[in-house]
Write a protein that holds these residues in place. Structure first.
Motif: not given
Length: 421
Positions: A44-58
């Motif tokens: 999750l931290s890698n996503c936001v640190n990479s500027g990705i703010y649409y995240v689905g968690v299955l």
């Protein structure tokens, strides 16, 4: 036109059976790590640190702990009007829905969600690995090569290659061979379970897989081997720290690596913070008899005994005369007077009464040396437990019919995964 460039889909529904009692009551991505975090925090931290703010968690297997941890995503700045974190559980409807039958099927059953978000690319991630990665670099690599699929890859020791999906690549980095967990690996270039898919290709392939007979609905076993024969599939080499903590030994090692003078995974990096929900606990207290050496101590802990080369989570109490060595003790556990822990993993809310010996040296034992105690277990005074034991969750004092538990013993309540033996 896509409404956003990249949507991340985190696969977090696996059982993690090799983590044994640690994943008995929770999904593997929810297992605590490093004195403060959960495994999924890294993804999750890698996503936001990479500027990705649409995240689905299955999620699927034992999801409650994971859901409670993620909540609305505030800890990761994912509680947003536009974007955010979306928990995607299996559901029943009049469409073709079921339990997720595999990684590709989990994506297939959420195609409606992907269409609603309308991304150009879909970044598929495994929620059970420890690493820091700027996904923007991998996406740039994907676009520059006009790839249809890009797989993040890392070289692993040859003796471990059989645990992974193994790739062969040509000179330009194009994947020309892929085999999931081969008995005789053709290379040591392993898939990290991170894929960038051009969205159209992803939709097309998971639909095919959902209708195919005899499939295991898995990206590594089914989809990727088929794609490399006719699509532009590239390997993106990653050369920094990455750990698959899928076994107890790997999990213990990854925690112990944090104690090195120059740890391979730097958790104090202001440029790439790892976020997790904050706990409102008081400061650490070291008593007058406390000795702490080369250890991580979580907030709210009270140490009156000796702690050496260990990872102690928040709210742990170590009594006077107790000694904890080369061990991991998770939140709100209590270690009684004159007890000794040697190379042990203690889950949350465990009570170890006084004069207990956990992980007692045994020269006759040649198996796994790490002993693990499950969540909410209560170990009676005077118990001696050997090496490589699995002590299940929720065991009460009365469940211990002997104070001597030999190395390699599995002790669990009836109805839990391996029963009592």
């Amino acid at each position: 036109m896509p409404s956003i460039e990249t949507l991340a889909m985190i696969l977090a529904g696996g059982e993690g059976r090799r983590l044994d009692v640690l994943s008995e009551k929770r999904a593997k991505p929810a297992v605590p790590f490093g004195g403060k975090y959960r495994i999924i925090d890294f993804c999750l931290s890698n996503c936001v640190n990479s500027g990705i703010y649409y995240v689905g968690v299955l999620t699927q297997y034992n999801p409650r702990s994971l859901h409670e941890h993620i909540k609305i995503g505030k800890a990761w700045d994912l509680d947003r009007i536009k974007g955010g974190v979306f928990i995607l559980q299996p559901y029943i409807s009049d469409e073709r829905t079921n339990w997720y039958r595999g990684t590709a099927d989990a994506i297939y059953q959420n195609l409606r969600f992907i269409r609603d978000i309308n991304p150009g690319l879909v970044l598929i991630l495994s929620g059970d690995h420890i690493y820091k990665m700027d996904y923007r670099k991998m996406i740039k690599f994907h676009l520059e090569r006009e790839a249809e699929v890009t797989i993040s890859a890392i070289e692993v020791p040859w003796e471990e290659a059989s645990r992974f999906g193994i790739m062969e690549v040509n000179e330009e980095g194009r994947v020309i061979g892929f085999e999931e967990k081969p008995r005789f690996p053709a290379s040591n270039l392993a898939s990290m379970g991170i894929y960038v898919f051009s969205r159209d290709i992803l939709e097309e392939e998971v639909k095919k897989e959902a209708m195919r007979e005899g499939t295991s609905y898995d990206f590594g076993k089914d989809v990727i081997p088929r794609l490399i024969t006719r699509n532009r599939v590239f390997a993106y080499r990653f050369e920094e720290y990455w750990k698959d903590v899928g076994t107890l030994t790997a999990f213990w090692e990854a925690n112990m690596e944090l104690l090195q003078a120059d740890p391979p995974l730097n958790l104090r990096d202001d440029d790439w913070p790892i976020y997790t929900p904050l706990e409102d606990r008081p400061p650490v207290k070291l008593g007058r008899t406390a000795v702490v050496e080369n250890s991580i101590i979580g907030s709210g802990s009270v140490i009156n005994g000796i702690v050496e080369h260990s990872v102690i989570f928040g709210g742990v109490y170590v009594a006077e005369g107790a000694r904890v060595v080369d061990s991991i003790v998770m939140n709100d556990s209590k270690i009684g007077e004159n007890s000794f822990l040697d190379r042990v993993i203690i889950d949350k809310q465990v009570i170890v009464e006084r004069e207990v010996y956990l992980g007692k040296e045994d020269e006759t034992w040649e198996g796994e040396s790490i002993t693990v105690v499950g969540k909410n277990c209560h170990i009676p005074s005077g118990t001696v437990i050997g090496k490589g034991c699995r002590i299940g969750p929720d065991l009460a004092v009365d469940d211990f019919h002997s104070l001597l538990i030999k190395s390699g013993t599995v002790l669990k309540k009836p109805g839990y995964s391996e029963g009592l033996k």
